[in-house]
Motif scaffolding. Structure first.
Motif, PDB file in Angstrom:
ATOM      1  N   ALA A 230       4.136   3.141  12.200  1.00  0.00           N
ATOM      2  CA  ALA A 230       4.625   2.088  11.313  1.00  0.00           C
ATOM      3  C   ALA A 230       4.896   2.690   9.946  1.00  0.00           C
ATOM      4  CB  ALA A 230       3.611   0.950  11.214  1.00  0.00           C
ATOM      5  N   VAL A 231       5.812   2.068   9.208  1.00  0.00           N
ATOM      6  CA  VAL A 231       6.190   2.617   7.902  1.00  0.00           C
ATOM      7  C   VAL A 231       6.580   1.475   6.967  1.00  0.00           C
ATOM      8  CG1 VAL A 231       8.632   2.919   8.503  1.00  0.00           C
ATOM      9  CG2 VAL A 231       7.593   4.409   6.785  1.00  0.00           C
ATOM     10  N   ALA A 232       6.318   1.677   5.684  1.00  0.00           N
ATOM     11  CA  ALA A 232       6.772   0.733   4.665  1.00  0.00           C
ATOM     12  C   ALA A 232       8.292   0.818   4.562  1.00  0.00           C
ATOM     13  CB  ALA A 232       6.132   1.062   3.318  1.00  0.00           C
ATOM     14  N   ILE A 233       8.933  -0.330   4.412  1.00  0.00           N
ATOM     15  CA  ILE A 233      10.391  -0.411   4.447  1.00  0.00           C
ATOM     16  C   ILE A 233      10.943  -0.717   3.060  1.00  0.00           C
ATOM     17  CG2 ILE A 233      12.328  -1.759   5.331  1.00  0.00           C
ATOM     18  CD1 ILE A 233      11.092   0.122   7.380  1.00  0.00           C
TER      19      ILE A 233
ATOM     20  N   THR B 144       0.434  -7.303   6.441  1.00  0.00           N
ATOM     21  CA  THR B 144      -0.441  -6.580   5.509  1.00  0.00           C
ATOM     22  C   THR B 144      -0.674  -7.452   4.280  1.00  0.00           C
ATOM     23  OG1 THR B 144       1.252  -5.496   4.154  1.00  0.00           O
ATOM     24  CG2 THR B 144       0.690  -4.439   6.259  1.00  0.00           C
ATOM     25  N   GLN B 145      -1.524  -6.969   3.397  1.00  0.00           N
ATOM     26  CA  GLN B 145      -1.768  -7.646   2.126  1.00  0.00           C
ATOM     27  C   GLN B 145      -0.923  -7.051   1.005  1.00  0.00           C
ATOM     28  OE1 GLN B 145      -3.784 -10.402   1.994  1.00  0.00           O
ATOM     29  NE2 GLN B 145      -3.811 -10.091   4.219  1.00  0.00           N
ATOM     30  N   GLN B 146      -0.005  -6.168   1.343  1.00  0.00           N
ATOM     31  CA  GLN B 146       0.807  -5.491   0.335  1.00  0.00           C
ATOM     32  C   GLN B 146       2.030  -6.339  -0.047  1.00  0.00           C
ATOM     33  OE1 GLN B 146      -0.367  -2.858  -1.052  1.00  0.00           O
ATOM     34  NE2 GLN B 146      -2.059  -2.685   0.412  1.00  0.00           N
ATOM     35  N   PRO B 147       2.610  -6.093  -1.221  1.00  0.00           N
ATOM     36  CA  PRO B 147       3.769  -6.885  -1.650  1.00  0.00           C
ATOM     37  C   PRO B 147       5.081  -6.454  -0.991  1.00  0.00           C
ATOM     38  CG  PRO B 147       3.186  -5.294  -3.352  1.00  0.00           C
ATOM     39  CD  PRO B 147       2.113  -5.204  -2.300  1.00  0.00           C
ATOM     40  N   TYR B 148       5.051  -5.365  -0.238  1.00  0.00           N
ATOM     41  CA  TYR B 148       6.239  -4.871   0.449  1.00  0.00           C
ATOM     42  C   TYR B 148       6.039  -5.024   1.954  1.00  0.00           C
ATOM     43  CZ  TYR B 148       3.009  -0.922   0.381  1.00  0.00           C
ATOM     44  OH  TYR B 148       1.890  -0.131   0.490  1.00  0.00           O
ATOM     45  N   ARG B 149       7.118  -4.843   2.701  1.00  0.00           N
ATOM     46  CA  ARG B 149       7.079  -5.076   4.147  1.00  0.00           C
ATOM     47  C   ARG B 149       6.845  -3.766   4.911  1.00  0.00           C
ATOM     48  NH1 ARG B 149      12.324  -8.552   5.530  1.00  0.00           N
ATOM     49  NH2 ARG B 149      11.153  -9.076   7.421  1.00  0.00           N
ATOM     50  N   THR B 150       6.139  -3.875   6.016  1.00  0.00           N
ATOM     51  CA  THR B 150       5.857  -2.740   6.893  1.00  0.00           C
ATOM     52  C   THR B 150       6.251  -3.111   8.318  1.00  0.00           C
ATOM     53  OG1 THR B 150       4.030  -1.961   5.501  1.00  0.00           O
ATOM     54  CG2 THR B 150       4.047  -1.231   7.797  1.00  0.00           C
ATOM     55  N   PHE B 151       6.891  -2.171   9.015  1.00  0.00           N
ATOM     56  CA  PHE B 151       7.330  -2.411  10.391  1.00  0.00           C
ATOM     57  C   PHE B 151       6.876  -1.278  11.294  1.00  0.00           C
ATOM     58  CE2 PHE B 151      10.122  -5.282   8.264  1.00  0.00           C
ATOM     59  CZ  PHE B 151      10.549  -6.211   9.200  1.00  0.00           C
ATOM     60  N   ARG B 152       6.591  -1.630  12.532  1.00  0.00           N
ATOM     61  CA  ARG B 152       6.456  -0.608  13.558  1.00  0.00           C
ATOM     62  C   ARG B 152       7.858  -0.077  13.868  1.00  0.00           C
ATOM     63  NH1 ARG B 152       1.309  -0.791  14.932  1.00  0.00           N
ATOM     64  NH2 ARG B 152       0.225  -2.803  14.866  1.00  0.00           N
TER      65      ARG B 152
ATOM     66  N   ASN C 280      16.194   5.133  -7.936  1.00  0.00           N
ATOM     67  CA  ASN C 280      15.621   4.692  -9.204  1.00  0.00           C
ATOM     68  C   ASN C 280      14.739   3.483  -8.887  1.00  0.00           C
ATOM     69  OD1 ASN C 280      15.116   4.011 -11.883  1.00  0.00           O
ATOM     70  ND2 ASN C 280      17.072   2.981 -12.151  1.00  0.00           N
ATOM     71  N   ILE C 281      13.428   3.666  -8.932  1.00  0.00           N
ATOM     72  CA  ILE C 281      12.476   2.633  -8.510  1.00  0.00           C
ATOM     73  C   ILE C 281      11.919   1.919  -9.738  1.00  0.00           C
ATOM     74  CG2 ILE C 281      10.426   2.161  -7.134  1.00  0.00           C
ATOM     75  CD1 ILE C 281      12.752   3.457  -5.590  1.00  0.00           C
ATOM     76  N   PHE C 282      12.093   0.588  -9.775  1.00  0.00           N
ATOM     77  CA  PHE C 282      11.629  -0.154 -10.951  1.00  0.00           C
ATOM     78  C   PHE C 282      10.947  -1.474 -10.616  1.00  0.00           C
ATOM     79  CE2 PHE C 282      16.084  -1.017 -10.158  1.00  0.00           C
ATOM     80  CZ  PHE C 282      16.134  -2.393 -10.130  1.00  0.00           C
ATOM     81  N   GLU C 283      11.225  -2.066  -9.438  1.00  0.00           N
ATOM     82  CA  GLU C 283      10.561  -3.322  -9.087  1.00  0.00           C
ATOM     83  C   GLU C 283       9.085  -3.063  -8.796  1.00  0.00           C
ATOM     84  OE1 GLU C 283      12.252  -6.206  -6.412  1.00  0.00           O
ATOM     85  OE2 GLU C 283      14.169  -5.136  -6.436  1.00  0.00           O
ATOM     86  N   PRO C 284       8.185  -3.920  -9.300  1.00  0.00           N
ATOM     87  CA  PRO C 284       6.744  -3.697  -9.104  1.00  0.00           C
ATOM     88  C   PRO C 284       6.336  -3.503  -7.642  1.00  0.00           C
ATOM     89  CG  PRO C 284       7.089  -5.391 -10.747  1.00  0.00           C
ATOM     90  CD  PRO C 284       8.440  -5.067 -10.198  1.00  0.00           C
ATOM     91  N   ARG C 285       6.912  -4.278  -6.717  1.00  0.00           N
ATOM     92  CA  ARG C 285       6.510  -4.153  -5.311  1.00  0.00           C
ATOM     93  C   ARG C 285       6.893  -2.788  -4.747  1.00  0.00           C
ATOM     94  NH1 ARG C 285      10.855  -8.149  -2.217  1.00  0.00           N
ATOM     95  NH2 ARG C 285      12.593  -7.791  -3.663  1.00  0.00           N
ATOM     96  N   TYR C 286       8.018  -2.242  -5.208  1.00  0.00           N
ATOM     97  CA  TYR C 286       8.436  -0.943  -4.688  1.00  0.00           C
ATOM     98  C   TYR C 286       7.759   0.206  -5.425  1.00  0.00           C
ATOM     99  CZ  TYR C 286      11.684  -3.811  -2.122  1.00  0.00           C
ATOM    100  OH  TYR C 286      12.211  -4.776  -1.289  1.00  0.00           O
TER     101      TYR C 286
END
Length: 219
Positions: A17-20, A111-119, A37-43
């Protein structure tokens, strides 16, 4: 496949599985680099977690025909390793993500994270794609690329182009070309390197035909 300090040779070298990171119009392909260029808090949180873990991120476009923030995603993306990251001083990260292999999205992981994770189901054949080097019609690829540059009055670093092997050349050109998201997805999902090169050439022909500049080299 050697990416940064890591080698990815077999299925067990890859995560289940990996964060998307969904990003419309962004294309990552094996062996090539994608600047981000990463700026959004979730990313920012996603990249913090990746850096402290396996350094892997999954790049996926939103489902075609849907808005960029759509929760629906394309079925195929590409796994990338963070090979460089720097802080800007204003809360952003400048990242280079290097492609490892494509994957097919499976079920989403809660997950409890603000980003999505998929198998994911990786395209294991991408780890050994250098055997496809000889299948690419390099002269036709370069001819199409040169015609596109000429039609748009653009320049290229031809010394770097000539030094690149066929895998790097096809994948880098596919990533750099300013194609629309559907065309980018078609390049990503091409069955093999030869098909991707042929798809790139076909898209260039369509673009030049639409602009009225077909060019004799594309006949």
């Amino acid at each position: 496949m050697q990416v940064g300090n890591a080698r990815y040779l077999k299925p067990s070298d890859l995560p289940d599985a990996v964060a998307i990171f969904p990003l419309s119009g962004a294309l990552l392909l094996p062996g090539a680099q994608l600047p981000l260029n990463i700026f959004e808090p979730r990313y920012l949180a996603m990249f913090d977690a990746a850096i402290s873990g396996n350094r892997l991120i999954g790049m996926v476009q939103p489902a075609l025909g849907e808005p960029a923030d759509s929760p629906n995603l394309a079925h195929v993306g590409c796994l990338g390793r963070i090979t460089s990251i720097s802080e800007t001083g204003d809360g952003r990260y400048i990242v280079a993500l290097t492609g490892i292999c494509r994957f097919r999205l499976m079920d989403e992981v809660t997950t409890q994270q603000p980003y999505r994770t998929f198998r994911i189901t990786p395209f294991i054949s991408d780890l050994k794609s250098h055997h496809e080097e000889g299948t690419v019609d390099r002269p036709a690829l370069l001819s199409a690329f040169r015609s596109y540059l000429d039609a748009n009055k653009l320049e290229a670093d031809w010394e770097s182009v000539e030094r690149a092997d066929n895998m790097m050349l096809v994948n880098s050109l596919s990533m750099m070309a300013p194609f629309d998201p559907a065309e980018k997805q078609a390049l990503l999902e091409a069955h093999d390197l030869k098909t991707r090169a042929e798809t790139f050439i076909a898209i260039i022909k369509i673009v030049l035909a639409g602009s009225g500049d077909t060019g004799s080299v594309l006949q």
